[in-house]
Design a protein around this motif. Structure first.
Motif, PDB file in Angstrom:
ATOM      1  N   GLY A 129       0.816  -1.212   0.000  1.00 31.27           N
ATOM      2  CA  GLY A 129       0.000   0.000   0.000  1.00 31.27           C
ATOM      3  C   GLY A 129       0.846   1.258   0.000  1.00 31.27           C
ATOM      4  N   ILE A 130       0.161   2.376   0.120  1.00 32.81           N
ATOM      5  CA  ILE A 130       0.817   3.684   0.120  1.00 32.81           C
ATOM      6  C   ILE A 130       0.207   4.517   1.242  1.00 32.81           C
ATOM      7  N   GLU A 131       1.080   5.150   2.018  1.00 33.98           N
ATOM      8  CA  GLU A 131       0.584   6.024   3.091  1.00 33.98           C
ATOM      9  C   GLU A 131       0.891   7.474   2.767  1.00 33.98           C
ATOM     10  N   ASN A 132      -0.122   8.282   2.875  1.00 37.58           N
ATOM     11  CA  ASN A 132       0.040   9.744   2.813  1.00 37.58           C
ATOM     12  C   ASN A 132       0.388  10.344   1.452  1.00 37.58           C
ATOM     13  N   TRP A 133       0.270   9.606   0.400  1.00 35.91           N
ATOM     14  CA  TRP A 133       0.548  10.222  -0.895  1.00 35.91           C
ATOM     15  C   TRP A 133      -0.660  11.043  -1.338  1.00 35.91           C
ATOM     16  N   LEU A 135      -3.381  12.614  -3.943  1.00 33.30           N
ATOM     17  CA  LEU A 135      -4.092  11.953  -5.044  1.00 33.30           C
ATOM     18  C   LEU A 135      -3.315  12.058  -6.362  1.00 33.30           C
ATOM     19  N   LYS A 136      -2.755  13.245  -6.634  1.00 37.36           N
ATOM     20  CA  LYS A 136      -2.046  13.455  -7.898  1.00 37.36           C
ATOM     21  C   LYS A 136      -0.902  12.443  -8.063  1.00 37.36           C
ATOM     22  N   ARG A 137      -0.177  12.239  -6.981  1.00 41.81           N
ATOM     23  CA  ARG A 137       0.978  11.334  -7.012  1.00 41.81           C
ATOM     24  C   ARG A 137       0.519   9.880  -7.211  1.00 41.81           C
ATOM     25  N   ARG A 138      -0.620   9.550  -6.575  1.00 45.92           N
ATOM     26  CA  ARG A 138      -1.165   8.184  -6.732  1.00 45.92           C
ATOM     27  C   ARG A 138      -1.585   7.942  -8.170  1.00 45.92           C
ATOM     28  N   VAL A 139      -2.213   8.952  -8.766  1.00 43.23           N
ATOM     29  CA  VAL A 139      -2.697   8.807 -10.140  1.00 43.23           C
ATOM     30  C   VAL A 139      -1.513   8.623 -11.091  1.00 43.23           C
ATOM     31  N   TRP A 142      -0.147   5.083 -10.545  1.00 42.35           N
ATOM     32  CA  TRP A 142      -1.087   4.081 -11.032  1.00 42.35           C
ATOM     33  C   TRP A 142      -1.095   4.076 -12.562  1.00 42.35           C
ATOM     34  N   GLY A 143      -1.136   5.287 -13.156  1.00 41.45           N
ATOM     35  CA  GLY A 143      -1.151   5.420 -14.615  1.00 41.45           C
ATOM     36  C   GLY A 143       0.117   4.837 -15.231  1.00 41.45           C
ATOM     37  N   ALA A 144       1.253   5.102 -14.609  1.00 46.48           N
ATOM     38  CA  ALA A 144       2.528   4.582 -15.117  1.00 46.48           C
ATOM     39  C   ALA A 144       2.496   3.053 -15.136  1.00 46.48           C
ATOM     40  N   ARG A 153       3.447  -5.309 -21.702  1.00 46.58           N
ATOM     41  CA  ARG A 153       2.956  -6.631 -21.295  1.00 46.58           C
ATOM     42  C   ARG A 153       3.667  -7.163 -20.055  1.00 46.58           C
ATOM     43  N   SER A 154       3.940  -6.262 -19.152  1.00 47.05           N
ATOM     44  CA  SER A 154       4.575  -6.719 -17.919  1.00 47.05           C
ATOM     45  C   SER A 154       3.532  -7.375 -17.015  1.00 47.05           C
ATOM     46  N   PRO A 155       3.850  -8.543 -16.460  1.00 50.05           N
ATOM     47  CA  PRO A 155       2.903  -9.190 -15.550  1.00 50.05           C
ATOM     48  C   PRO A 155       2.990  -8.620 -14.130  1.00 50.05           C
ATOM     49  N   LEU A 156       3.941  -7.733 -13.918  1.00 48.18           N
ATOM     50  CA  LEU A 156       4.162  -7.235 -12.555  1.00 48.18           C
ATOM     51  C   LEU A 156       3.191  -6.110 -12.208  1.00 48.18           C
ATOM     52  N   HIS A 157       2.907  -5.993 -10.931  1.00 50.69           N
ATOM     53  CA  HIS A 157       1.955  -4.970 -10.493  1.00 50.69           C
ATOM     54  C   HIS A 157       2.654  -3.640 -10.211  1.00 50.69           C
ATOM     55  N   ASP A 158       3.874  -3.715  -9.681  1.00 52.01           N
ATOM     56  CA  ASP A 158       4.618  -2.484  -9.395  1.00 52.01           C
ATOM     57  C   ASP A 158       5.920  -2.494 -10.186  1.00 52.01           C
ATOM     58  N   ASN A 159       5.883  -1.802 -11.305  1.00 54.34           N
ATOM     59  CA  ASN A 159       7.041  -1.777 -12.206  1.00 54.34           C
ATOM     60  C   ASN A 159       7.934  -0.571 -11.960  1.00 54.34           C
ATOM     61  N   THR A 160       7.470   0.353 -11.129  1.00 51.08           N
ATOM     62  CA  THR A 160       8.197   1.610 -10.984  1.00 51.08           C
ATOM     63  C   THR A 160       8.906   1.737  -9.638  1.00 51.08           C
ATOM     64  N   SER A 161       8.659   0.786  -8.738  1.00 51.84           N
ATOM     65  CA  SER A 161       9.290   0.868  -7.421  1.00 51.84           C
ATOM     66  C   SER A 161      10.812   0.736  -7.538  1.00 51.84           C
TER      67      SER A 161
END
Ligand SMILES: Nc1nc2c(ncn2[C@@H]2O[C@H](COP(=O)(O)OP(=O)(O)OP(=O)(O)O)[C@@H](O)[C@H]2O)c(=O)[nH]1
Ligand SMILES: [Mg+2]
Length: 235
Positions: A129-133, A135-139, A142-144, A153-161
Protein backbone atom coordinates in the motif's frame (compact mmCIF):
# COMPACT_ATOMS: atom_id res chain seq x y z
CA UNK A 1 20.74 -11.65 11.36
CA UNK A 2 24.09 -13.40 10.82
CA UNK A 3 22.72 -16.80 9.83
CA UNK A 4 20.58 -15.08 7.19
CA UNK A 5 23.52 -14.44 4.91
CA UNK A 6 26.06 -17.25 5.08
CA UNK A 7 28.95 -15.79 3.08
CA UNK A 8 26.86 -13.93 0.55
CA UNK A 9 27.71 -10.32 0.00
CA UNK A 10 24.84 -7.85 -0.07
CA UNK A 11 25.43 -4.31 -1.30
CA UNK A 12 22.82 -1.60 -0.95
CA UNK A 13 22.88 1.20 -3.53
CA UNK A 14 21.17 4.45 -2.53
CA UNK A 15 20.98 7.41 -4.94
CA UNK A 16 20.86 10.77 -3.18
CA UNK A 17 20.19 14.30 -4.21
CA UNK A 18 19.73 16.71 -1.31
CA UNK A 19 18.74 14.08 1.24
CA UNK A 20 20.91 15.02 4.23
CA UNK A 21 18.28 14.70 6.94
CA UNK A 22 16.82 11.51 5.48
CA UNK A 23 19.99 9.56 4.80
CA UNK A 24 21.35 9.98 8.34
CA UNK A 25 18.11 8.51 9.66
CA UNK A 26 17.98 5.67 7.14
CA UNK A 27 21.51 4.31 7.57
CA UNK A 28 21.21 3.27 11.26
CA UNK A 29 17.86 1.60 10.51
CA UNK A 30 19.47 -0.44 7.74
CA UNK A 31 22.28 -1.69 9.92
CA UNK A 32 19.67 -3.05 12.34
CA UNK A 33 18.06 -5.34 9.77
CA UNK A 34 20.86 -6.53 7.51
CA UNK A 35 24.61 -6.79 7.32
CA UNK A 36 25.56 -5.13 4.06
CA UNK A 37 27.95 -2.81 2.31
CA UNK A 38 26.33 0.46 1.38
CA UNK A 39 27.13 2.60 -1.66
CA UNK A 40 25.61 6.06 -1.75
CA UNK A 41 25.70 7.77 -5.12
CA UNK A 42 25.34 11.49 -4.60
CA UNK A 43 25.04 13.97 -7.45
CA UNK A 44 26.93 16.76 -5.73
CA UNK A 45 24.12 17.72 -3.35
CA UNK A 46 24.57 21.20 -1.96
CA UNK A 47 22.74 20.55 1.33
CA UNK A 48 25.60 18.70 3.02
CA UNK A 49 24.42 15.13 2.23
CA UNK A 50 27.96 13.88 1.58
CA UNK A 51 29.40 15.55 4.69
CA UNK A 52 26.62 14.05 6.84
CA UNK A 53 27.32 10.57 5.46
CA UNK A 54 31.07 10.93 5.96
CA UNK A 55 30.59 12.11 9.53
CA UNK A 56 28.98 8.77 10.37
CA UNK A 57 32.43 7.25 9.84
CA UNK A 58 31.14 3.77 9.05
CA UNK A 59 33.59 1.41 7.36
CA UNK A 60 30.79 -0.33 5.44
CA UNK A 61 29.49 2.91 3.90
CA UNK A 62 31.04 4.29 0.75
CA UNK A 63 29.97 7.47 -0.95
CA UNK A 64 30.53 8.25 -4.62
CA UNK A 65 30.15 11.93 -5.41
CA UNK A 66 29.45 12.64 -9.07
CA UNK A 67 30.20 16.20 -10.15
CA UNK A 68 29.52 15.97 -13.86
CA UNK A 69 26.65 13.53 -14.11
CA UNK A 70 23.10 13.65 -12.90
CA UNK A 71 20.01 11.50 -12.92
CA UNK A 72 18.39 8.79 -10.85
CA UNK A 73 18.95 5.97 -13.34
CA UNK A 74 22.50 6.89 -14.13
CA UNK A 75 23.27 7.16 -10.38
CA UNK A 76 21.86 3.67 -9.81
CA UNK A 77 23.93 2.30 -12.69
CA UNK A 78 27.06 3.85 -11.19
CA UNK A 79 26.25 2.18 -7.86
CA UNK A 80 25.42 -1.20 -9.38
CA UNK A 81 28.64 -1.21 -11.39
CA UNK A 82 30.68 -0.45 -8.29
CA UNK A 83 28.81 -3.16 -6.35
CA UNK A 84 29.56 -5.75 -9.04
CA UNK A 85 33.22 -4.71 -9.13
CA UNK A 86 33.31 -5.27 -5.37
CA UNK A 87 31.92 -8.80 -5.89
CA UNK A 88 28.43 -8.32 -4.50
CA UNK A 89 26.18 -11.38 -4.75
CA UNK A 90 23.00 -9.38 -4.29
CA UNK A 91 22.38 -5.71 -4.92
CA UNK A 92 19.62 -3.79 -3.21
CA UNK A 93 18.42 -0.46 -4.56
CA UNK A 94 16.27 1.87 -2.47
CA UNK A 95 15.37 5.53 -2.06
CA UNK A 96 17.00 7.64 0.62
CA UNK A 97 13.84 9.42 1.75
CA UNK A 98 12.53 6.72 4.14
CA UNK A 99 9.67 5.81 1.82
CA UNK A 100 11.24 2.35 1.62
CA UNK A 101 11.14 0.97 5.14
CA UNK A 102 14.16 -1.28 5.89
CA UNK A 103 11.91 -3.67 7.85
CA UNK A 104 10.89 -5.26 4.53
CA UNK A 105 14.42 -5.99 3.45
CA UNK A 106 14.88 -9.35 5.23
CA UNK A 107 11.78 -10.83 3.55
CA UNK A 108 12.83 -9.47 0.16
CA UNK A 109 16.31 -10.88 0.65
CA UNK A 110 14.81 -14.23 1.65
CA UNK A 111 13.15 -14.40 -1.77
CA UNK A 112 16.48 -13.73 -3.45
CA UNK A 113 17.96 -16.62 -1.51
CA UNK A 114 15.11 -18.80 -2.77
CA UNK A 115 16.37 -18.15 -6.30
CA UNK A 116 14.47 -15.14 -7.62
CA UNK A 117 16.68 -12.80 -9.62
CA UNK A 118 14.68 -9.65 -9.09
CA UNK A 119 12.53 -8.94 -6.07
CA UNK A 120 10.38 -5.86 -6.12
CA UNK A 121 9.10 -4.17 -2.99
CA UNK A 122 5.59 -3.78 -4.33
CA UNK A 123 2.84 -1.35 -3.38
CA UNK A 124 0.28 -2.96 -5.64
CA UNK A 125 0.06 -6.55 -4.42
CA UNK A 126 -2.05 -7.84 -1.53
CA UNK A 127 -0.66 -6.52 1.72
CA UNK A 128 1.11 -3.61 0.02
CA UNK A 129 0.00 0.00 0.00
CA UNK A 130 0.82 3.68 0.12
CA UNK A 131 0.58 6.02 3.09
CA UNK A 132 0.04 9.74 2.81
CA UNK A 133 0.55 10.22 -0.89
CA UNK A 134 -1.54 13.00 -2.42
CA UNK A 135 -4.09 11.95 -5.04
CA UNK A 136 -2.05 13.46 -7.90
CA UNK A 137 0.98 11.33 -7.01
CA UNK A 138 -1.17 8.18 -6.73
CA UNK A 139 -2.70 8.81 -10.14
CA UNK A 140 0.73 9.28 -11.75
CA UNK A 141 2.04 6.06 -10.25
CA UNK A 142 -1.09 4.08 -11.03
CA UNK A 143 -1.15 5.42 -14.61
CA UNK A 144 2.53 4.58 -15.12
CA UNK A 145 1.98 1.00 -14.02
CA UNK A 146 -1.16 0.67 -16.09
CA UNK A 147 0.78 1.75 -19.19
CA UNK A 148 3.69 -0.58 -18.53
CA UNK A 149 1.38 -3.53 -18.02
CA UNK A 150 -0.58 -2.68 -21.15
CA UNK A 151 2.14 -1.57 -23.56
CA UNK A 152 5.06 -3.67 -22.41
CA UNK A 153 2.96 -6.63 -21.30
CA UNK A 154 4.58 -6.72 -17.92
CA UNK A 155 2.90 -9.19 -15.55
CA UNK A 156 4.16 -7.24 -12.55
CA UNK A 157 1.96 -4.97 -10.49
CA UNK A 158 4.62 -2.48 -9.40
CA UNK A 159 7.04 -1.78 -12.21
CA UNK A 160 8.20 1.61 -10.98
CA UNK A 161 9.29 0.87 -7.42
CA UNK A 162 12.97 1.48 -6.77
CA UNK A 163 12.92 -0.84 -3.74
CA UNK A 164 14.50 -3.93 -5.24
CA UNK A 165 16.91 -6.80 -4.76
CA UNK A 166 18.86 -7.90 -7.84
CA UNK A 167 20.97 -11.00 -8.28
CA UNK A 168 24.28 -10.24 -9.97
CA UNK A 169 23.05 -11.53 -13.31
CA UNK A 170 19.87 -9.45 -13.10
CA UNK A 171 21.92 -6.39 -12.14
CA UNK A 172 24.07 -6.96 -15.22
CA UNK A 173 20.91 -6.90 -17.32
CA UNK A 174 19.93 -3.61 -15.67
CA UNK A 175 23.34 -2.17 -16.51
CA UNK A 176 22.42 -2.54 -20.18
CA UNK A 177 19.90 0.28 -19.67
CA UNK A 178 22.57 2.70 -20.76
CA UNK A 179 20.37 5.49 -22.01
CA UNK A 180 17.84 5.33 -19.15
CA UNK A 181 19.31 8.07 -17.01
CA UNK A 182 16.20 9.19 -15.16
CA UNK A 183 13.12 7.57 -13.63
CA UNK A 184 12.71 5.39 -16.75
CA UNK A 185 15.56 3.22 -15.49
CA UNK A 186 13.15 1.18 -13.32
CA UNK A 187 11.05 0.24 -16.35
CA UNK A 188 14.03 -0.60 -18.48
CA UNK A 189 15.50 -2.84 -15.77
CA UNK A 190 12.21 -4.73 -15.34
CA UNK A 191 11.90 -5.07 -19.11
CA UNK A 192 15.42 -6.47 -19.49
CA UNK A 193 15.08 -8.93 -16.63
CA UNK A 194 11.72 -10.20 -17.89
CA UNK A 195 13.12 -10.54 -21.41
CA UNK A 196 16.03 -12.55 -20.06
CA UNK A 197 13.43 -14.89 -18.53
CA UNK A 198 14.79 -14.56 -15.03
CA UNK A 199 12.33 -15.26 -12.20
CA UNK A 200 10.88 -12.12 -10.62
CA UNK A 201 8.90 -11.85 -7.37
CA UNK A 202 6.93 -9.07 -5.74
CA UNK A 203 6.93 -8.67 -1.96
CA UNK A 204 4.32 -6.36 -0.43
CA UNK A 205 5.54 -3.12 1.09
CA UNK A 206 3.72 -0.13 2.51
CA UNK A 207 5.30 2.92 0.92
CA UNK A 208 5.34 6.04 3.09
CA UNK A 209 5.46 9.50 1.60
CA UNK A 210 8.62 11.42 2.36
CA UNK A 211 8.33 13.69 5.40
CA UNK A 212 11.53 15.64 4.83
CA UNK A 213 13.05 17.17 1.70
CA UNK A 214 11.69 17.67 -1.76
CA UNK A 215 10.59 15.27 -4.49
CA UNK A 216 12.80 15.19 -7.58
CA UNK A 217 10.07 13.89 -9.86
CA UNK A 218 9.29 16.82 -12.16
CA UNK A 219 6.85 17.10 -15.07
CA UNK A 220 9.87 17.01 -17.38
CA UNK A 221 10.90 13.68 -15.87
CA UNK A 222 7.39 12.31 -16.35
CA UNK A 223 7.39 13.38 -20.00
CA UNK A 224 10.82 11.77 -20.53
CA UNK A 225 9.55 8.61 -18.84
CA UNK A 226 6.54 8.42 -21.14
CA UNK A 227 8.64 8.91 -24.27
CA UNK A 228 10.94 6.14 -23.10
CA UNK A 229 8.07 3.65 -22.64
CA UNK A 230 6.89 4.38 -26.18
CA UNK A 231 10.45 3.87 -27.41
CA UNK A 232 10.59 0.50 -25.63
CA UNK A 233 7.37 -0.68 -27.25
CA UNK A 234 9.10 -0.21 -30.62
CA UNK A 235 12.27 -2.09 -29.69
N1 LIG B 1 22.06 10.72 -7.31
C1 LIG B 1 20.82 11.12 -7.65
N2 LIG B 1 19.77 10.75 -6.91
C2 LIG B 1 18.54 11.16 -7.29
C3 LIG B 1 18.30 11.96 -8.43
N3 LIG B 1 16.96 12.18 -8.53
C4 LIG B 1 16.40 11.54 -7.48
N4 LIG B 1 17.33 10.93 -6.71
C5 LIG B 1 17.16 10.12 -5.51
O1 LIG B 1 16.33 9.04 -5.88
C6 LIG B 1 15.41 8.72 -4.83
C7 LIG B 1 13.98 8.87 -5.36
O2 LIG B 1 13.72 10.24 -5.65
P1 LIG B 1 12.40 10.96 -5.09
O3 LIG B 1 12.51 12.42 -5.29
O4 LIG B 1 12.14 10.50 -3.70
O5 LIG B 1 11.32 10.41 -6.10
P2 LIG B 1 9.88 9.85 -5.76
O6 LIG B 1 9.99 8.91 -4.58
O7 LIG B 1 9.34 9.32 -7.01
O8 LIG B 1 9.11 11.16 -5.36
P3 LIG B 1 8.44 11.48 -3.93
O9 LIG B 1 7.42 10.44 -3.69
O10 LIG B 1 7.85 12.79 -4.08
O11 LIG B 1 9.54 11.42 -2.90
C8 LIG B 1 15.78 9.65 -3.67
O12 LIG B 1 16.70 8.99 -2.83
C9 LIG B 1 16.44 10.83 -4.37
O13 LIG B 1 17.33 11.53 -3.56
C10 LIG B 1 19.44 12.35 -9.21
O14 LIG B 1 19.35 13.05 -10.21
N5 LIG B 1 20.66 11.89 -8.78
MG1 LIG C 1 10.62 9.56 -2.79
Amino acid sequence: MENMQINKKVTIVIPTFNERDNIVRLLPLLSKVIRASIIIVDDDSQDGTAEAVKSLNSPNIQIIIRKNEKGLGSAIRTGILKAIESSADYIVTMDADLSHDPVYLPSMYEKAREGYDLIIGSRYVKGGGIENWPLKRRVISWGANFLVRLLLRSPLHDNTSNYRVYSTRAAKEALKCESADGYEFQICAVYRVLRANFPVAEVPIVFKDREIGKSKLTSRQIYKWFKYVIHLTKS
